[in-house]
Design a protein around this motif. Structure first.
Motif, PDB file in Angstrom:
ATOM      1  N   GLY A  63     -25.410  15.867 -24.030  1.00  0.00           N
ATOM      2  CA  GLY A  63     -26.253  15.028 -24.875  1.00  0.00           C
ATOM      3  C   GLY A  63     -25.807  15.095 -26.319  1.00  0.00           C
ATOM      4  O   GLY A  63     -24.885  15.834 -26.670  1.00  0.00           O
ATOM      5  N   TYR A  64     -26.478  14.302 -27.128  1.00  0.00           N
ATOM      6  CA  TYR A  64     -26.150  14.274 -28.555  1.00  0.00           C
ATOM      7  C   TYR A  64     -27.371  13.897 -29.363  1.00  0.00           C
ATOM      8  O   TYR A  64     -28.334  13.311 -28.860  1.00  0.00           O
ATOM      9  CB  TYR A  64     -25.000  13.308 -28.845  1.00  0.00           C
ATOM     10  N   VAL A  65     -27.323  14.233 -30.622  1.00  0.00           N
ATOM     11  CA  VAL A  65     -28.264  13.730 -31.607  1.00  0.00           C
ATOM     12  C   VAL A  65     -27.420  13.168 -32.738  1.00  0.00           C
ATOM     13  O   VAL A  65     -26.409  13.757 -33.128  1.00  0.00           O
ATOM     14  CB  VAL A  65     -29.261  14.815 -32.096  1.00  0.00           C
ATOM     15  N   SER A  66     -27.793  11.986 -33.214  1.00  0.00           N
ATOM     16  CA  SER A  66     -27.071  11.363 -34.318  1.00  0.00           C
ATOM     17  C   SER A  66     -28.049  11.080 -35.450  1.00  0.00           C
ATOM     18  O   SER A  66     -29.207  10.737 -35.216  1.00  0.00           O
ATOM     19  CB  SER A  66     -26.383  10.071 -33.861  1.00  0.00           C
ATOM     20  N   ALA A  67     -27.559  11.243 -36.671  1.00  0.00           N
ATOM     21  CA  ALA A  67     -28.416  11.056 -37.837  1.00  0.00           C
ATOM     22  C   ALA A  67     -27.542  10.765 -39.057  1.00  0.00           C
ATOM     23  O   ALA A  67     -26.327  10.972 -39.030  1.00  0.00           O
ATOM     24  CB  ALA A  67     -29.258  12.312 -38.081  1.00  0.00           C
ATOM     25  N   ASP A  88     -21.705  11.976 -44.434  1.00  0.00           N
ATOM     26  CA  ASP A  88     -23.129  11.641 -44.352  1.00  0.00           C
ATOM     27  C   ASP A  88     -23.599  11.377 -42.926  1.00  0.00           C
ATOM     28  O   ASP A  88     -24.795  11.289 -42.669  1.00  0.00           O
ATOM     29  CB  ASP A  88     -23.460  10.434 -45.233  1.00  0.00           C
ATOM     30  N   VAL A  89     -22.660  11.247 -41.996  1.00  0.00           N
ATOM     31  CA  VAL A  89     -22.994  11.002 -40.595  1.00  0.00           C
ATOM     32  C   VAL A  89     -22.985  12.341 -39.859  1.00  0.00           C
ATOM     33  O   VAL A  89     -22.001  13.079 -39.913  1.00  0.00           O
ATOM     34  CB  VAL A  89     -22.005  10.019 -39.943  1.00  0.00           C
ATOM     35  N   ILE A  90     -24.094  12.612 -39.191  1.00  0.00           N
ATOM     36  CA  ILE A  90     -24.239  13.857 -38.440  1.00  0.00           C
ATOM     37  C   ILE A  90     -24.366  13.492 -36.968  1.00  0.00           C
ATOM     38  O   ILE A  90     -25.289  12.776 -36.582  1.00  0.00           O
ATOM     39  CB  ILE A  90     -25.509  14.616 -38.880  1.00  0.00           C
ATOM     40  N   VAL A  91     -23.443  13.949 -36.164  1.00  0.00           N
ATOM     41  CA  VAL A  91     -23.542  13.810 -34.715  1.00  0.00           C
ATOM     42  C   VAL A  91     -23.298  15.196 -34.131  1.00  0.00           C
ATOM     43  O   VAL A  91     -22.242  15.791 -34.358  1.00  0.00           O
ATOM     44  CB  VAL A  91     -22.543  12.795 -34.134  1.00  0.00           C
ATOM     45  N   LEU A  92     -24.291  15.702 -33.433  1.00  0.00           N
ATOM     46  CA  LEU A  92     -24.185  17.000 -32.784  1.00  0.00           C
ATOM     47  C   LEU A  92     -24.084  16.785 -31.284  1.00  0.00           C
ATOM     48  O   LEU A  92     -24.829  15.975 -30.719  1.00  0.00           O
ATOM     49  CB  LEU A  92     -25.406  17.868 -33.104  1.00  0.00           C
ATOM     50  N   LEU A  93     -23.186  17.500 -30.645  1.00  0.00           N
ATOM     51  CA  LEU A  93     -23.001  17.433 -29.202  1.00  0.00           C
ATOM     52  C   LEU A  93     -23.487  18.726 -28.574  1.00  0.00           C
ATOM     53  O   LEU A  93     -23.201  19.814 -29.076  1.00  0.00           O
ATOM     54  CB  LEU A  93     -21.524  17.255 -28.845  1.00  0.00           C
ATOM     55  N   TYR A 152     -30.238  11.840 -27.291  1.00  0.00           N
ATOM     56  CA  TYR A 152     -29.980  11.470 -25.908  1.00  0.00           C
ATOM     57  C   TYR A 152     -29.524  12.692 -25.131  1.00  0.00           C
ATOM     58  O   TYR A 152     -28.656  13.439 -25.580  1.00  0.00           O
ATOM     59  CB  TYR A 152     -28.897  10.388 -25.832  1.00  0.00           C
ATOM     60  N   VAL A 153     -30.144  12.878 -23.967  1.00  0.00           N
ATOM     61  CA  VAL A 153     -29.748  13.937 -23.043  1.00  0.00           C
ATOM     62  C   VAL A 153     -29.512  13.281 -21.691  1.00  0.00           C
ATOM     63  O   VAL A 153     -30.351  12.518 -21.206  1.00  0.00           O
ATOM     64  CB  VAL A 153     -30.840  15.029 -22.943  1.00  0.00           C
ATOM     65  N   GLU A 159     -14.615   9.334 -27.943  1.00  0.00           N
ATOM     66  CA  GLU A 159     -14.746   8.737 -26.604  1.00  0.00           C
ATOM     67  C   GLU A 159     -15.981   9.276 -25.879  1.00  0.00           C
ATOM     68  O   GLU A 159     -16.712   8.522 -25.235  1.00  0.00           O
ATOM     69  CB  GLU A 159     -13.482   8.992 -25.776  1.00  0.00           C
ATOM     70  N   SER A 160     -16.240  10.561 -25.986  1.00  0.00           N
ATOM     71  CA  SER A 160     -17.424  11.149 -25.351  1.00  0.00           C
ATOM     72  C   SER A 160     -18.707  10.612 -25.980  1.00  0.00           C
ATOM     73  O   SER A 160     -19.665  10.270 -25.280  1.00  0.00           O
ATOM     74  CB  SER A 160     -17.383  12.674 -25.461  1.00  0.00           C
ATOM     75  N   VAL A 161     -18.733  10.517 -27.310  1.00  0.00           N
ATOM     76  CA  VAL A 161     -19.903   9.958 -27.999  1.00  0.00           C
ATOM     77  C   VAL A 161     -20.113   8.512 -27.567  1.00  0.00           C
ATOM     78  O   VAL A 161     -21.227   8.099 -27.232  1.00  0.00           O
ATOM     79  CB  VAL A 161     -19.754  10.073 -29.528  1.00  0.00           C
ATOM     80  N   MET A 162     -19.027   7.743 -27.533  1.00  0.00           N
ATOM     81  CA  MET A 162     -19.120   6.334 -27.135  1.00  0.00           C
ATOM     82  C   MET A 162     -19.679   6.200 -25.721  1.00  0.00           C
ATOM     83  O   MET A 162     -20.525   5.337 -25.454  1.00  0.00           O
ATOM     84  CB  MET A 162     -17.725   5.696 -27.221  1.00  0.00           C
TER      85      MET A 162
END
Length: 170
Positions: free
Chosen positions: A70-74, A56-61, A93-94, A22-25
Motif C-alpha cells: 500500500g501507499y499514502v500520498s500527500a 514537496d511530494v510525499i509518497v510512502l510505501l 491505499y492498502v 511503476e509500483s506506485v502507478m
C-alpha cells in the motif's frame, strides 16, 4: 520453511523514490478501479518518476517481504489562513490482501511521525461520504470528521466565464 527463509510479518514503511514509479502507478490504477474512477488516471509511470523526486511530494510505501502492500500520498503546502504548512493527504491505499493487518495504520503513523510531527503540522484529507469503513478507521486514529462539499472547476467549466471578460481585473 526454516527460520531463515520464513516470511516476516513486519511491515516496512519507506519513502518512495523515482525508481518506485511503476509500483506506485500500479497501485494508483488499483485504487482508481476500486473507486470506479479509472478513466481519470492519465498520469504515466515516467511522470510519477519525476513527481517522486519533488521535495514537496510525499509518497510512502508499505511492504512486507519485498512486496508493496500500500501507499499514502500527500503534498506539503501552505495554508494561507494560518500562514503554516499543512500536509494535504491525497490517497491512502492498502491492497485488499493486506487490509485489516495494520498496514494503513503504519502508513498513517509514519506520515505523521516523519512529516507532520516534527513541525507540528496538521494533516488534512477528504473521504467519500459513503466510505463508512474508512471513516471508522480515521476516527480510530483520532482524526476528526466534518462534512464539507468539495467543488472542482475544470477548464470546460470556467471557459465561458473567462471568455465573457470576467477576468478583466488582471
Amino acid at each position: 520453511m526454516t527460520p531463515a527463509t520464513a516470511p516476516t510479518l513486519e511491515v516496512v514503511v519507506r519513502r518512495a523514490a523515482p525508481t518506485d514509479a511503476e509500483s506506485v502507478m500500479e497501485m494508483v490504477r488499483e485504487i482508481a478501479a476500486h473507486e470506479g474512477q479509472s478513466e481519470h488516471v492519465t498520469v504515466t509511470s515516467a511522470r510519477w518518476a519525476d513527481v517522486l523526486a519533488r521535495p514537496d511530494v510525499i509518497v510512502l510505501l508499505a511492504s512486507r517481504d519485498g512486496r508493496d502492500l500500500g501507499y499514502v500520498s500527500a503534498i506539503r503546502r501552505l495554508h494561507l489562513w494560518s500562514d503554516r504548512d499543512v500536509i494535504a493527504l491525497d490517497d491512502l491505499y492498502v491492497r485488499e490482501e493486506a487490509r485489516n493487518a495494520g498496514v494503513g495504520r503504519a502508513l498513517m503513523a509514519t506520515l505523521a511521525s516523519r512529516h507532520a510531527e516534527p513541525d507540528r503540522l496538521k494533516i488534512t484529507w477528504g473521504v467519500e461520504p459513503d466510505n463508512l469503513a474508512a471513516q471508522r478507521f480515521y476516527q480510530r486514529l483520532g482524526a476528526g470528521l466534518r462534512h464539507k462539499v468539495v467543488a472542482g472547476w475544470d477548464p470546460t467549466g470556467y471557459a465561458d466565464v473567462v471568455r465573457s471578460g470576467a477576468a478583466q481585473g488582471h
